[in-house]
Each structure stands twice: as structure tokens, then as C-alpha cells.
Design an enzyme around this catalytic site. Structure first.
Site, PDB file in Angstrom:
ATOM      1  CG  HIS A  76      -2.128  -1.188   1.342  1.00 44.99           C
ATOM      2  ND1 HIS A  76      -3.245  -0.712   0.790  1.00 44.99           N
ATOM      3  CD2 HIS A  76      -2.013  -2.194   1.526  1.00 44.99           C
ATOM      4  CE1 HIS A  76      -3.803  -2.159   0.786  1.00 44.99           C
ATOM      5  NE2 HIS A  76      -2.981  -2.832   1.478  1.00 44.99           N
TER       6      HIS A  76
ATOM      7  CG  ASN B 248      -8.072  -4.200   1.001  1.00 38.07           C
ATOM      8  OD1 ASN B 248      -7.572  -3.145   1.324  1.00 38.07           O
ATOM      9  ND2 ASN B 248      -7.745  -5.449   0.970  1.00 38.07           N
TER      10      ASN B 248
HETATM   11 FE1  HDE Z   1      -2.529  -4.844   5.494  1.00 38.75          FE
HETATM   12  N1  HDE Z   1      -0.600  -4.100   5.801  1.00 38.75           N
HETATM   13  N2  HDE Z   1      -1.850  -6.501   6.042  1.00 38.75           N
HETATM   14  N3  HDE Z   1      -4.363  -5.694   4.569  1.00 38.75           N
HETATM   15  N4  HDE Z   1      -3.297  -3.004   4.871  1.00 38.75           N
HETATM   16  C1  HDE Z   1      -0.225  -2.736   5.767  1.00 38.75           C
HETATM   17  O1  HDE Z   1       0.753  -1.613   7.300  1.00 38.75           O
HETATM   18  C2  HDE Z   1      -0.796  -6.882   6.894  1.00 38.75           C
HETATM   19  C3  HDE Z   1      -4.624  -7.046   4.760  1.00 38.75           C
HETATM   20  C4  HDE Z   1      -4.458  -2.709   4.471  1.00 38.75           C
HETATM   21  O2  HDE Z   1      -3.016   3.485   3.917  1.00 38.75           O
HETATM   22  C5  HDE Z   1       1.135  -2.553   6.293  1.00 38.75           C
HETATM   23  O3  HDE Z   1       1.218   0.698   7.505  1.00 38.75           O
HETATM   24  C6  HDE Z   1      -0.706  -7.981   7.341  1.00 38.75           C
HETATM   25  C7  HDE Z   1      -5.902  -7.000   4.684  1.00 38.75           C
HETATM   26  C8  HDE Z   1      -4.568  -1.264   3.866  1.00 38.75           C
HETATM   27  O4  HDE Z   1      -1.511   3.324   5.441  1.00 38.75           O
HETATM   28  C9  HDE Z   1       1.237  -3.780   6.938  1.00 38.75           C
HETATM   29  C10 HDE Z   1      -1.763  -8.827   6.676  1.00 38.75           C
HETATM   30  C11 HDE Z   1      -6.487  -5.861   4.363  1.00 38.75           C
HETATM   31  C12 HDE Z   1      -3.144  -0.703   4.128  1.00 38.75           C
HETATM   32  C13 HDE Z   1       0.148  -4.693   6.537  1.00 38.75           C
HETATM   33  C14 HDE Z   1      -2.665  -7.803   5.882  1.00 38.75           C
HETATM   34  C15 HDE Z   1      -5.388  -5.079   4.591  1.00 38.75           C
HETATM   35  C16 HDE Z   1      -2.500  -1.971   4.683  1.00 38.75           C
HETATM   36  C17 HDE Z   1       1.998  -1.991   5.422  1.00 38.75           C
HETATM   37  C18 HDE Z   1      -2.114 -10.323   6.510  1.00 38.75           C
HETATM   38  C19 HDE Z   1      -7.978  -5.417   3.887  1.00 38.75           C
HETATM   39  C20 HDE Z   1      -2.798   0.558   4.026  1.00 38.75           C
HETATM   40  C21 HDE Z   1       2.317  -0.383   5.725  1.00 38.75           C
HETATM   41  C22 HDE Z   1      -2.523 -10.868   7.868  1.00 38.75           C
HETATM   42  C23 HDE Z   1      -8.927  -5.829   5.410  1.00 38.75           C
HETATM   43  C24 HDE Z   1      -2.925   1.261   5.123  1.00 38.75           C
HETATM   44  C25 HDE Z   1       1.372  -0.233   6.953  1.00 38.75           C
HETATM   45  C26 HDE Z   1      -2.371   2.950   4.751  1.00 38.75           C
HETATM   46  C27 HDE Z   1      -1.228  -1.789   5.079  1.00 38.75           C
HETATM   47  C28 HDE Z   1       0.187  -5.876   7.042  1.00 38.75           C
HETATM   48  C29 HDE Z   1      -3.705  -8.030   5.269  1.00 38.75           C
HETATM   49  C30 HDE Z   1      -5.539  -3.466   4.505  1.00 38.75           C
HETATM   50  C31 HDE Z   1       2.694  -4.213   6.520  1.00 38.75           C
HETATM   51  C32 HDE Z   1       0.513  -8.858   8.050  1.00 38.75           C
HETATM   52  C33 HDE Z   1      -6.928  -8.449   4.835  1.00 38.75           C
HETATM   53  C34 HDE Z   1      -5.821  -0.614   3.606  1.00 38.75           C
HETATM   54  O5  HDE Z   1       1.593  -3.771   8.330  1.00 38.75           O
END
Ligand code: HDE
Length: 821
Positions: free
Chosen positions: A188, A261
Site C-alpha cells: 500500500h 479494502n
Molecule cells: Fe494490510 N498492511 N496486512 N491488509 N493493509 C499494511 O501497514 C498486513 C490486509 C491494508 O493507507 C502495512 O502501515 C498483514 C488485509 C491497508 O496506510 C502492513 C496482513 C487488508 C493498508 C500490513 C494484511 C489490509 C495496509 C504496510 C495479513 C484489508 C494501507 C504499511 C495478515 C482488510 C494503510 C502499513 C494505509 C497496510 C500488514 C492483510 C488492508 C505491513 C500482515 C486483509 C488498507 O502492516
């Protein structure tokens, strides 16, 4: 807001039967009170004297500490019966503010120190006004506030001599510049944000005590960031990808981040697989290609070995992955969460954001072209709409259901690859979110905002979704390296509007300056403050966890229903209109045609045979391969699904209100354009809220047939046809001739046509339509509702028809695969 504390004591008064202190004792006590080590614990009261602050402090501190002879809550920390009834911490009201002071010199104020900290306040959480900077009328300074006399030249030994190391102004400027970049988000990385508010329509206290839902009309400030997932920070906006839809609610009971999302399911079921998924979709590690694209070997290799991704792949290959605008896409919380009310009753919930403008997408070829001409397409669209006062709006919908209901579902609600069909649990609309303010500074706000799936408030709780569990850990962890330490919550955009008081101290970039010497709990030396909020005011976790057994074995295993990988993939595909199904097929074909290893392609098709056999057959044909045998299934006979179709899953289910507000319309002009009808078109479009732009060969003035002067505001070269939602070709023989001579015009027109957009050709400009070889009828022989040709005298009627046709957004009846030559 100071929290209420039910267990408060009064400070102990001095022992009554105390004989008067002698002058020598008083002097000794006063002297002792001036030391920071050892000393009399309890100076006699008369030792304080008038204005003897050190002695008074010692007296008051003793009284404060003595006021808490023991920790009355200790016994309540034990036993299951007490688990849901955590009391608030014990406190003592101090006799004065002296014991809480870090230093007795705190009254000596200056322009820098200010005065004594206001009682019970954390000043770092004030509105963003406290950190906004406006330099109008100000001189340039260094970071130390020293005026910079010359910002053009470095300090040199003589006009032609060497630059001196002494030049601290040059070195400060360059050093700061050298460190301007910070690590980008792991996923992201590319995104855009805006401020706004959430407004609750009705109190939801029956289901939740969460602050934003307490009463009708309650307004909670929000910051929202939309993003793509795979691309780097500088990548294009219109890549085929999932879009992040992250909302930070600054509630009066702390920050709640709904980090969702634009698709309601995910690729994987367990956080253990997230690094693998991301490594597979990101540019391949040996040559760092391709950028912002899933169309490559490693992604399809991975997902074809992970059949649980099939449902999400259907969404990702659908037009949802190429939205027309962030303003025109849904958002979803994805996981099942819980709502908890004041009585401690819990309900399961899925979160939905529904855009007021309806759900609309680009077509693939258009997305590809836009990524070249305007990689900032979505960022620009969001910014322009908000600055124009066209505030994007979404309604929040909740699917609320009970654990008893969930147990009967054919799927597992802890599985993030599954939706809860709206036919089973309808979506209840509970409020709206409006984005009404662009950030002042992209870096300070949009880049530094730190969302976190673990940020919840009382009234919201988690379920045992194993994907969510990993997220609860991941977000804080990643911010620590991205934002340089554990104090990222103090960055102005991240600070809550609710008070922050705890005993966390120090770390990189600490902003808060805490008054006093106490940084632990329990304490008596700060009167017990800050004290634990207790169950009545603080966050408590709901005790009952779905399927959690009291003494479960430690296992690494998934629940049975997680093994149904295809039922909902089929449900999604079957719920799409024929146009959407065709687009899904085209997207799979495009992506798989970029895969270089045939075995990977075959595996994908073999897997799709289990979900949508007709889609798999079409793909095998389009990819020039034999139809493989279906992939073995993890679960041969899954439970019978409740529904085979769910119309709400189609993008077409939410057309919006049929209006054309904020839609961009190109009006092609050249000298000789017929001014009267041109004027009518532009006025009608403006009145309907659209954004017409006069596009010509060159900027400057265009002279109409009757000598009218029009300012050209975009060129055929800098604003190609695919950047607009619709096209107007005005009347005027000379103009038509000039436009016809420019090859850009015909390309413009053809793109508009193939991307299924509405075209209005007035009077003589029908020649351009003919020249571009635009078919007059649809492939099935029917009339084309999006192609409006009219004499200029009938302009008014034609303009009305044009606006109505634009309200239908696209005219997919034109599509042919491949496009007819
Ligand atoms: Fe994320 N995800 N994600 N994700 N995600 C990040 O956090 C992570 C997942 C989502 O505008 C990171 O600040 C893991 C699902 C958004 O700043 C990180 C898993 C959904 C954003 C991270 C998921 C999301 C992130 C990277 C699986 C929808 C952007 C930078 C267990 C519900 C937020 C940060 C923004 C960002 C980890 C799966 C949505 C690495 C470990 C499912 C919208 O922490």
C-alpha cells in the site's frame, strides 16, 4: 475529558496528637526538604511556613502517599468471576499540585517554557492548528530560527575561492535534504488521503457502545487513505490491483482504524502466508519487474498453489480492480468483527462503505493508457473533487448477526476468503462519511498517517480470524521502522483527540514533556494517576471467543469449512452481468498471457475449472492450450451454499443517482467553431455539475464562427481522449476541417468510442465521426444509445439526451472481442 474515578481517597491529614516542633526541628526539616536524597519523611506542618515550597511539597507528598495505605484493587485481580468487572484504579486527590510537579521551578515561565502544565491535560493532542505553519510575510530562517541573509550562494573564501566548511547554513540545508525520504510502506505504498467526518444516522447502542454510534447526528472526525497494494510509492494509480480503504476515526474515546479494502475478501486465510503472498506479487527480486502488476510468473505460481485465493482472484480480475475513481468504489472491513454493547453482549459484524456516486470502473485498455498519460489519475480526481466542493460521500452499512446464526452458515465467518451474502444478512445503513478537506501537506499527513488494525475502541472487538490476528501485530511493528521509532502516535496526524495519559516514556523523537516524577502504576506519589480506567470506561475484550475451548490443544490447523475454496468464487462469478463476466475472462487472459511458464498457466485454468468451468474453457481456448484436468479439491463435497446468486455483488447493482457531477467532458474546438451551440453545451454541462474542458490543438484563444473568443484550456496532445468521461464535437465547418487534419482528433474519438463513452456530435462534426470509422449501430444491429448525432438547431434536445446517456456511464453494447477493425 478527565475520566471519572469511583475509588478515590482523601489525602491523609497530619497526625493530630503531635507536639509543637521546636525551632531547631523546623530548621532541620526545612533543610532536609531541600535535598533530593534522604530526609525526614514527614516534616512538621508548621515547618512549611509562608512560601516555603520545598517543605510544603514534602508535607503534601507524605499526605498523598499516606492517603493510599494499600492497593484496594489487588484482590480483584484474581479469579474468573472478576475478569469482566475490572475496577477503575484507586486514586487520591493531592492536597496541592506540588507533589505532581517535576520541579518546584516550574512557575518560572518564559517564551519557551510557557507556564505550568494545565491540570490533567496532554497538550500534544490539540487540533492540527498547533503544528500548521504559514510563512506569509516571514523571512527565511535556519532550523534554529536564525535569519538567512543570502539563500543564493555558499560561503566562500573569495568570489572564486573554495567553499568553507564553516558554512553551517549550507550544511544544514543539504543535510536535511539528504534525509527527506523515509522508507515507504511495505504494501500500500502508493496512496492518497483526505480529512472528513463520519455522521451517525441513529443510535446503535442496542449493539455497540462504540463512541461514533452513540447518538443520531453525532459527528466524528476521520482521515481516510486510499491506496494500491503492490506498486511502489511512485507507481501509477490505475494498475489492476486491490485498493486500500483505510479510515481513521478520531473518536472521543480514542482512535479507531477501520483498515479495509475495496474488495470484501482476501487471498489468504492465515497471516502466516502474507509475506509469501506479497513476495509473490511484488516485482520479482532478481530484476525488479514488473512494477505495480500481478501479471507475472511469481504471482500466478503462488496463487495457483493456494486455491483459497480463487474467490479473491475473481474480484481482482473484475473491473473492481480498476476503479474509475476512489470516490466510486465500495469499501469493506473484510474480517468479521464484533460489536459489544454496554451490557457486554456481543454481535458479529461486517463493515461496508457504499459510495453515493455509485460503483464505476475503467475499462482495461483505458486504464493502461491513463497510466502513461496521467499516473496520478486517482490522486488528481480526489483532490480536484474536494477542492471543487464536490465532497465524496459514502454510507456505512453493517451486517449484524449472531454467533448462533453464524454457526449455521455453510461457510466459516472466521475465513477472510468468504463473504456473508446480503441475502443471509442484509446491510443496514447506519451513517455517512464525507471527505471535505484536502491535506495541507502530503508528507506530514498522508505519508505519515499510521493505520493499525489493532486500533479499536470500547464497543468494537476482534474475532478469532487468523488473518486478523497477524494484522493486529503487524501494523504497529511496521510503523516503528517506517516512522523511526515507537512515538509515531505523537505525529500530529496520528494523535487522537481523546486524552492520552500513560507511563510510557522516552524513545526516538519524543514530543510529550511529562510533568512529575512518577512513570509507573500503581503509585501513591502521583495520587494513583493516571489510574486504570476499569471495565466501565476502558477497553475490555469480549470474553467469549467463537469456538474457543477452555483447554484447547496447541495446533497449527485450519477449521474444516476453510477447505471449501470454490463455492463462493462460483457465487461471485455467477452474480456478475454478462459484460462483467466477459471482462473477468479478458483480465485472466491478459494476466496469464504474461506468464512465461506454461505449467503455471495450466494450473490456474485447472483450478478455475472447479469454480467456473465455462470461464476455464474459454481461457484454455484463448490461451491456446489443452483443457487440463481440474485441480484436486481439498474438500470434495462442501456444504450446500445458501444462495447461488447474489445480485449485490455486481458493480451494476449500484449505478448511483444517474447524475454526471464531476465527470470530465472534452469539448473539441478549433477556429470556426459554432459558438452558440458550443455555449449551450458548456452551460448545460456546468449546470449538471460536470466539468467541461475546451480541448484544442494549442493553448490560447480559439475564434468562433461569429468572432466569439474561447479560451482553450487543454490540448489534444496533453489531454488525450481516454482521460475524459465523454466527448462533445461542436458544430462549425471550418473547425471540423481543422480538427480533421490533426490525427490526434481521430485517435481521441476512437478511444472514446472503444471505451464505451458517450459522444455528442453536432452539425458538421458528424464528418469526424465518419472519418474515425465509428460504427453507427451496435454489433447486434441496435441503435447506439451513447452516440448522439444532431443538427445544431436541435442542440438543446441533443444536449439533454447526451447528459442522460452520460448518466448511464458506459455503453458496453459496443464491445466486441477482439474489437472490430
Ligand atoms: Fe494490510 N498492511 N496486512 N491488509 N493493509 C499494511 O501497514 C498486513 C490486509 C491494508 O493507507 C502495512 O502501515 C498483514 C488485509 C491497508 O496506510 C502492513 C496482513 C487488508 C493498508 C500490513 C494484511 C489490509 C495496509 C504496510 C495479513 C484489508 C494501507 C504499511 C495478515 C482488510 C494503510 C502499513 C494505509 C497496510 C500488514 C492483510 C488492508 C505491513 C500482515 C486483509 C488498507 O502492516
Amino acid at each position: 475529558m478527565a475520566k471519572k474515578n469511583p475509588t478515590s481517597f482523601s489525602p491523609a491529614s497530619s497526625p493530630a496528637a503531635r507536639s509543637a516542633a521546636s525551632p531547631a526541628e523546623i530548621d532541620a526539616a526545612r533543610a532536609a526538604a531541600r535535598n533530593t536524597d534522604s530526609g525526614p519523611a514527614s516534616p512538621p506542618p508548621e515547618a512549611a511556613g509562608r512560601g516555603d515550597a520545598p517543605t510544603q511539597k514534602a508535607i503534601d507528598t507524605q499526605a498523598l502517599a499516606a492517603g493510599m495505605p494499600s492497593n484496594p484493587n489487588k484482590p480483584l485481580e484474581h479469579g474468573e468471576a472478576n475478569a469482566q468487572a475490572t475496577p477503575a484504579g484507586a486514586t487520591v486527590t493531592p492536597p496541592s499540585r506540588l507533589p505532581g510537579a517535576s520541579t518546584l521551578s516550574e512557575h518560572n515561565d518564559s517564551d519557551k517554557t510557557g507556564t505550568v502544565a494545565p491540570e490533567g491535560v496532554n497538550a500534544t493532542i490539540g487540533t492540527l492548528d498547533r503544528v500548521r505553519v504559514d510563512s506569509s510575510g516571514q523571512v527565511l530562517t535556519t532550523n534554529q530560527g536564525v535569519g538567512i541573509a543570502d539563500n543564493q550562494n555558499s560561503l566562500k573564501a573569495g568570489a572564486r575561492g573554495p567553499v568553507l566548511l564553516e558554512d553551517f547554513i549550507l550544511r544544514e540545508k543539504i543535510t536535511h535534504f539528504d534525509h527527506e525520504r523515509i522508507p515507504e510502506r511495505i504494501v500500500h505504498a502508493r496512496g492518497s488521503g483526505a480529512h472528513g467526518f463520519f455522521e451517525c444516522y441513529e443510535p446503535l447502542t442496542e449493539f455497540t457502545k462504540a463512541a461514533p454510534f452513540k447518538e443520531a447526528g453525532k459527528v466524528t472526525p476521520v482521515f481516510v487513505r486510499f491506496s494500491t497494494v503492490a506498486g511502489e510509492r511512485g507507481s501509477k494509480d490505475t494498475a489492476r490491483d486491490v485498493r486500500g480503504f483505510a479510515v481513521k476515526f478520531y473518536t472521543d474515546e480514542g482512535n479507531w482504524d477501520l483498515v479495509g479494502n475495496n474488495m470484501p475478501v482476501f487471498f489468504i486465510q492465515d497471516a502466516m502466508k502474507f509475506p509469501d503472498l506479497v513476495h509473490a506479487v511484488k516485482p520479482e527480486p532478481h530484476h525488479q519487474m514488473p512494477q505495480a502488476a500481478s501479471a507475472h510468473d511469481t504471482f500466478w505460481d503462488f496463487v495457483s498453489l493456494m486455491p483459497e485465493s480463487t474467490h479473491m482472484l475473481m474480484w481482482q480480475m473484475s473491473d473492481r480492480a480498476i476503479p474509475r475513481s476512489y470516490r466510486m468504489m465500495q469499501g469493506f472491513g473484510v474480517h468479521t468483527f464484533r460489536l459489544v454493547n454496554e451490557e457486554g453482549e456481543a454481535f458479529l459484524v461486517k463493515f461496508h462503505w457504499q459510495p453515493k456516486l455509485g460503483t464505476h470502473s475503467l475499462v482495461w485498455e483505458e486504464a493502461v493508457k491513463i497510466s502513461g498519460a496521467d499516473p496520478d489519475f486517482h490522486r488528481r480526481d480526489l483532490w480536484e473533487a474536494i477542492d471543487a466542493g464536490e465532497y465524496p460521500e459514502w454510507e456505512l452499512g453493517l451486517q449484524i448477526f449472531t454467533e448462533e446464526q453464524a454457526e449455521k452458515f455453510s461457510f466459516d465467518i472466521l475465513d477472510a476468503t468468504k463473504i456473508v451474502p446480503e441475502e443471509l444478512v442484509p446491510v443496514r445503513i447506519v451513517g455517512r462519511m464525507v471527505l471535505n478537506r484536502n491535506p495541507d501537506n502530503f508528507f506530514a499527513e498522508t505519508e505519515q498517517v499510521a493505520f493499525c488494525a489493532a486500533h479499536v475502541v470500547p464497543g468494537i472487538d476482534f474475532t478469532n480470524d487468523p488473518l486478523l490476528a497477524g494484522r493486529i501485530h503487524s501494523y504497529v511493528d511496521t510503523q516503528i521502522s517506517r516512522l523511526g521509532g515507537p512515538n509515531f502516535h505523537e505525529l500530529p496526524i496520528n494523535a487522537p483527540i481523546a486524552q492520552v495519559h500513560n507511563n510510557q516514556r522516552d524513545g526516538m523523537h519524543r514530543q510529550a514533556i511529562h510533568r512529575g516524577r512518577v512513570a509507573y502504576e500503581p503509585n501513591s506519589l502521583a495520587g494513583g494517576c493516571p489510574f486504570q480506567a476499569g471495565a466501565a470506561q476502558g477497553f475490555t475484550s469480549i470474553a467469549r471467543r467463537l469456538d474457543a475451548k477452555e483447554s484447547a490443544d496447541k495446533v497449527r490447523i485450519k477449521p474444516e469449512k476453510f477447505a471449501d475454496h470454490y463455492t463462493q468464487a462460483r457465487l461471485f462469478f455467477e452474480s456478475q452481468t454478462p459484460v462483467e463476466q466477459a471482462h473477468i475472462g479478458n483480465a485472466f487472459r491478459f494476466e496469464l498471457s504474461k506468464v512465461t511458464v506454461p505449467a503455471v498457466r495450466e494450473r490456474v485454468v485447472a483450478s478455475l475449472l472447479n469454480a467456473a468451468p465455462e470461464l476455464a474453457q474459454r481461457l484454455a481456448q484463448d490461451l491456446g492450450m489443452e483443457l487440463p484436468a481440474p485441480l484436486p479439491k481439498a474438500l470434495e463435497t462442501p456444504a450446500t451454499p445458501e444462495v447461488d446468486q447474489s445480485p449485490a455483488l455486481s458493480l451494476m447493482a449500484r449505478p448511483g443517482d444517474g447524475g454526471i457531477r464531476t465527470r470530465k467532458v472534452a469539448v473539441l474546438v478549433a477556429n470556426g467553431v459554432e459558438g452558440a451551440s458550443l455555449g449551450k453545451v458548456v452551460s448545460a454541462l456546468v449546470a449538471a455539475g460536470a466539468v467541461p474542458r475546451l480541448v484544442g490543438a494549442r493553448l490560447g484563444t480559439c475564434i468562433g464562427a461569429a468572432g466569439e473568443r474561447f479560451a482553450v484550456d487543454a490540448t489534444l496532445e496533453n489531454s488525450p481522449g481516454f482521460l475524459f468521461d465523454a466527448l462533445v464535437l461542436p458544430d462549425g465547418a471550418a473547425a471540423v476541417e481543422a480538427l480533421d487534419a490533426d490525427a490526434h482528433t481521430l485517435e481521441f474519438l476512437r478511444d472514446q468510442y472503444w471505451h464505451c463513452k458517450t459522444i455528442l456530435a453536432l452539425g458538421a462534426s458528424d464528418a469526424l465521426v465518419a472519418q474515425a470509422q465509428i460504427p453507427m449501430t451496435l454489433p447486434d444491429g441496435a441503435g447506439d444509445p451513447g452516440l448522439i448525432l444532431a443538427d445544431a438547431v436541435d442542440a438543446e434536445e441533443a444536449i439533454d439526451a447526451f447528459i442522460a446517456a452520460m448518466g448511464q456511464h458506459r455503453h458496453f453494447g459496443r464491445e466486441n472481442d477482439p474489437p472490430a477493425a
